[in-house]
Design an enzyme around this catalytic site. Structure first.
Site, PDB file in Angstrom:
ATOM      1  N   HIS A 135      -3.977   0.941  -6.410  1.00  0.00           N
ATOM      2  CA  HIS A 135      -4.273   1.497  -5.092  1.00  0.00           C
ATOM      3  C   HIS A 135      -5.651   1.081  -4.613  1.00  0.00           C
ATOM      4  CE1 HIS A 135      -5.685   4.649  -2.248  1.00  0.00           C
ATOM      5  NE2 HIS A 135      -4.511   4.380  -1.710  1.00  0.00           N
ATOM      6  N   ASN A 192      -6.390  -0.857  -1.086  1.00  0.00           N
ATOM      7  CA  ASN A 192      -6.823   0.123  -0.080  1.00  0.00           C
ATOM      8  C   ASN A 192      -8.238  -0.089   0.415  1.00  0.00           C
ATOM      9  OD1 ASN A 192      -6.267   2.822   1.356  1.00  0.00           O
ATOM     10  ND2 ASN A 192      -8.205   3.190   0.303  1.00  0.00           N
ATOM     11  N   HIS A 222       0.826  -1.209   0.000  1.00  0.00           N
ATOM     12  CA  HIS A 222       0.000   0.000   0.000  1.00  0.00           C
ATOM     13  C   HIS A 222       0.864   1.265   0.000  1.00  0.00           C
ATOM     14  CE1 HIS A 222      -3.199   2.623   2.226  1.00  0.00           C
ATOM     15  NE2 HIS A 222      -3.134   2.914   0.952  1.00  0.00           N
ATOM     16  N   HIS A 247       1.531   4.914  -2.853  1.00  0.00           N
ATOM     17  CA  HIS A 247       1.724   6.293  -2.379  1.00  0.00           C
ATOM     18  C   HIS A 247       3.127   6.828  -2.660  1.00  0.00           C
ATOM     19  CE1 HIS A 247      -1.950   7.046   0.143  1.00  0.00           C
ATOM     20  NE2 HIS A 247      -2.051   5.737   0.002  1.00  0.00           N
ATOM     21  N   ILE A 260      -6.711   9.032  -0.664  1.00  0.00           N
ATOM     22  CA  ILE A 260      -6.845   8.737   0.753  1.00  0.00           C
ATOM     23  C   ILE A 260      -5.931   7.576   1.093  1.00  0.00           C
ATOM     24  CG2 ILE A 260      -8.724   7.093   0.486  1.00  0.00           C
ATOM     25  CD1 ILE A 260      -8.259   9.626   3.367  1.00  0.00           C
TER      26      ILE A 260
END
Length: 878
Positions: free
Chosen positions: A730, A734, A539, A544, A878
């Site tokens: 993602h 997520n 993740h 990110h 997010i």
């Protein structure tokens, strides 16, 4: 040449709308509509300041505070915001585009059906005639002390052209803060550098220069400067040595992707580390939309600042038991809630995040939503089939790999770590009549291998509160297409030192007696490894962190006019901001991740070790599946790949999404690049890629696998990987966090003791109660409340989410062919969603819903707001 589509009927003889001014003179005024948005009021610090009469609060809340009435808002703006059009077809003596006269925002438009929440529209009229040519850009000056968010400018009935749209989406501060040049915006036309209208060439280059900055000084809130730095702000050595963390990036020891430069002052004890605190991000990376993404992100902040201290008070004062005593106690977090003292509830209940995410009532009960994993069946999570199914349909479905040799071997350096090869024997495995050699030959053996990743850190981890193993899990593909675990290996560093190798024990499946409890615990140790790898590597690192360098490089080197800028930037929305918040509250020293996940202070350092082996080209889904040995090339199979686990929900659905993204990128890119030489000769494109590799991923810049960006094919592959990473990848790792992990028994994030030894009280407890033995081993009650609070936020969709195949503004480009290709992309995604929904109804595909009866929907493109277990947003928001 200024090549934009002509619009018929641009002159209106009736004078209803467009270029006729009140005096009836034509061809010297252009009518425009400006859309502004007031600043988000969810920044609770700014709101608090304002309520106390603090001027900073007025500035912070912007137009939302100013404009309590329509007349008040218009009067306040008055002559405070001016605009000047810039010609794209007529140059002045210096060769730059002619600049029109200053004009000011006028009266507010009360009825405009396209306005969103918090937006206000205003008239503006520009003095402009045919001698000035066709506008292609404009300057904006804000003479107020209050910033505002400029959404768009639309010019109507431009002589000899028609409508021209400017999509702005930018914060505008007082003009005196922009010392080097005025704020400029370009029309939504698309040009590679060589086709830029000559009057706008200077503006295009100057704007990119401004965005790059000079690499010095501490960044200020109003700035829009993109630059690189290492991760040197996660620790705080000034507090004490326990808060010191290694610098990630800039060394072969701890390589890492770069993050956005802030230029903050160094700590006193280590001049190479930045002081923690508020983190600068380029202003336009700050959430510019009104509600939900801000709400969710600031929810993380409020958790860190208010909720977690309240939880700590509860447990430090022994106001609630610190341990779960039964599995029902865990279920009670969502079924009955936790009764907390009035003073604790009153300290956190007023926070919007509590009202939205948890449920509190007059009885002072804190209640979490019911996780999807137990909505249908409360105990199916314990089955071996579900344990294995989640490796291919859970929240971390891209780690399992095909086993090519038996027993598994380690890649750790034997000179440092001794013999780390697996001790599992062939005789121990129940392969339903097959031999190991037969199972290998038929591609029926798989492994979830966390041994090499965790072993170098286990000794340090086990000196903290945590007690853990490095794990390997062998799985067998059954005739019905499901996987079953056949052995789990639990390994510890040798007491005599690392060079003496590993001490390992092999646990086999058992259905009754104390052996079944030992097997249940062994599976828990595996899931703890998996949970930590998921959060920190699958993740954080692989979506990110690796995306941020591409975001920075794009803004530094690709103009807003560039076709690849328009292609990629929707997939960057909010990412730098959420990453900055993560550095403040999630992955920082003693932050939320360190408090509740197994590696504690080694958490992000472990991700650096994994980044050493990160390969950009392997982020392409087909290449990634082949590399893991779960697929082979097959021209007769869908997408040219044959999956070795036929019913592999993540891979099946992912390949559908990957293919349609690549098709869209191919269609779009081919509109602007006809041949390889076009790619090679584009200076902005070449500078972008060179810097993304050599500065953004500088620690890996010499790796031979980087594409050279010399061909059209390479450009398509690069853009597809970036879009896939920011959207579908993602989403897959997520939005299942709370649905699967909200029930901590299913996905514990830490382990607190090793397997009990015979003759100890812990062993007797294990004999007498498998539930207590399990609960005393996994995540504590306090850590569970932290985990659930965080992943509930991270798993939610915002109301203003923009999903794959959608754009925030339908006028993102004036290129009709690009719009047609994008419409085709959206239609394909809709068809895929319907196709995937049908697959989930096929009872033969047991891995799609499993014993828990939870259909795999994480890669369904669209979603409603909230905790939905589906939906692919365009970006990591997010």
């Amino acid at each position: 040449m200024f090549q934009v589509p002509k619009v018929s009927g641009i002159l209106n003889p009736g004078g209803v709308s467009g270029i006729l001014n009140p005096g009836g003179h034509s061809q010297n005024r252009i009518k425009g509509t400006v859309v502004l948005m007031r600043k988000n009021v969810l920044d609770f610090n700014s709101v608090a300041d304002f309520t106390k009469g603090n001027v900073g609060g007025v500035i912070g809340t912007g137009l939302n505070v100013i404009g309590s009435t329509v007349d008040g808002l218009t009067a306040f703006l008055g002559r405070s915001v001016s605009l000047q059009l810039i010609s794209a077809t007529k140059s002045d003596e210096s060769g730059k585009g002619k600049v029109g006269k200053d004009t000011f925002i006028e009266g507010i438009i009360t009825l405009l059906p396209t306005l969103g929440a918090g937006e206000s529209a205003f008239y503006v009229h520009f003095e402009w005639d045919e001698s000035m040519g066709i506008p292609g850009a404009f300057y904006v000056k804000n003479f107020m002390q209050v910033e505002f968010f400029l959404k768009s400018l639309t010019l109507e009935d431009v002589p000899n052209h028609g409508t021209i749209r400017f999509v702005c989406n930018s914060w505008i501060y007082n003009t005196n803060l922009y010392k080097k040049s005025l704020r400029i915006f370009f029309a939504n036309h698309t040009y590679v550098p060589s086709e830029t209208p000559k009057p706008l060439v200077h503006n295009r280059e100057e704007e990119l220069k401004n965005l790059r900055g000079d690499g010095t000084g501490e960044r200020k809130e109003h700035e829009r400067i993109y630059d690189y730095d290492v991760y040197n702000d996660l620790g705080n050595p000034d507090l004490n040595e326990n808060f010191a963390r290694p610098i990630l990036g800039g060394s072969s020891t701890h390589p890492y992707p770069r993050r956005g430069r802030t230029g903050r002052y160094p700590t006193r004890k280590d001049s190479n580390c930045e002081k923690p605190g508020e983190v600068y991000v380029p202003r336009d990376e700050n959430f510019g939309h009104l509600k939900s993404s801000d709400f969710l992100a600031y929810g993380i902040k409020s958790l860190s600042q208010y909720v977690l201290p309240a939880f700590e008070s509860v447990f430090s004062l022994n106001l609630t038991p610190n341990e779960f005593d039964s599995f029902q106690d865990v279920r009670d977090l969502c079924e009955g809630g936790i009764k907390l003292p009035t003073e604790i509830i009153s300290s956190i209940a007023p926070l919007p995040v509590i009202k939205e995410l948890f449920r509190t009532d007059g009885e002072q009960v804190l209640k979490f939503p019911t996780p999807h994993i137990i909505k249908v069946n409360k105990s199916a999570w314990m089955t071996d089939e579900e344990f294995a199914r989640e490796m291919i349909a859970g929240v971390n479905p891209n780690v399992i790999r095909g086993l090519k040799e038996f027993p598994p071997k380690s890649n750790l350096d034997p000179a440092t770590y001794g013999d780390q090869n697996s001790k599992i024997t062939a005789e121990a495995l129940d392969l339903e009549g097959s031999t190991v050699d037969e199972a290998l030959a038929n591609n029926r053996l798989f492994v979830l291998d966390y041994h090499d990743i965790f072993m170098p850190f286990i000794r340090g981890i086990n000196q903290t509160y945590a007690k853990a193993y490095a794990t390997r899990t062998i799985l067998f593909l059954k005739e019905n297409g499901t996987l079953k675990p056949v052995a789990i290996e639990l390994s510890l560093p040798h007491p005599a030192g690392d060079q003496s190798g590993a001490v390992s024990q092999v646990i086999l499946p058992a259905k009754e007696g104390v052996e079944s409890t030992i097997w249940l615990l062994a599976k828990a140790y595996v899931v703890v490894n998996d949970s930590c790898y998921h959060q920190l590597m699958s993740h954080w690192l692989n979506t990110h962190a690796v995306m941020e360098p591409f975001i920075i490089a794009t803004h530094r080197h690709l103009s807003a006019l560039h076709p690849i800028y328009k292609l990629l930037t929707p997939h960057y929305r909010d990412t730098m901001n959420i990453n900055a918040l993560a550095r403040q509250s999630l992955i920082n020293a003693d932050g939320i991740i360190e408090k509740s996940f197994l590696p504690s202070k080694y958490s992000v350092e472990m991700s650096s070790a994994v980044y050493k082996n990160w390969v950009f080209t392997d982020q392409a889904l087909p290449a990634e599946l082949i590399k893991r040995g779960v697929a082979v090339k097959d021209s007769s199979a869908p997408h040219g790949l044959r999956l070795l686990i036929e019913d592999y929900p993540y891979a099946v659905d992912g390949l559908e999404i990957w293919a349609v993204i690549k098709s869209w990128v191919q269609d779009y890119v081919s509109l602007y690049y006809a041949k390889d030489d076009d790619v090679k000769s584009d200076p902005e494109l070449q500078h972008w890629w060179k810097e993304a590799v050599e500065k953004g991923h500088a620690d890996l810049k010499d790796k031979p696998w980087w594409p050279k960006l010399q061909t059209l094919e390479e450009l398509v592959e690069i853009c597809t990987i970036i879009i896939w990473t920011g959207s579908a990848l993602h989403a897959a790792v997520n939005f299942g966090q709370y649905p699967y992990g909200g029930f901590i028994l299913n996905r514990p994030t830490s382990s607190r003791r090793l397997l009990p030894e015979k003759g100890t009280p812990e062993y007797e407890e294990m004999v007498n109660s498998h539930q207590k033995a399990y609960l005393r081993t996994i995540t504590s009650k306090f850590q569970t409340m932290i985990d659930l609070s965080v992943i509930e936020i991270l798993s939610r969709h915002a109301s203003d989410e923009v999903y794959l195949g959608q754009r925030e503004n339908p006028h993102w480009t004036s290129d009709s062919k690009a719009l047609q290709a994008f419409q085709k992309f959206g239609k394909k995604l809709k068809d895929i969603e319907e196709k995937l929904a049908r697959k989930n109804k096929d009872e033969k595909l047991r891995n799609r819903f499993g014993p828990v009866e939870l259909p795999y929907t994480l890669l369904h493109p669209t979603s409603e707001e909230g905790l939905t277990f589906r939906g692919i947003p365009n970006s990591i928001s997010i």
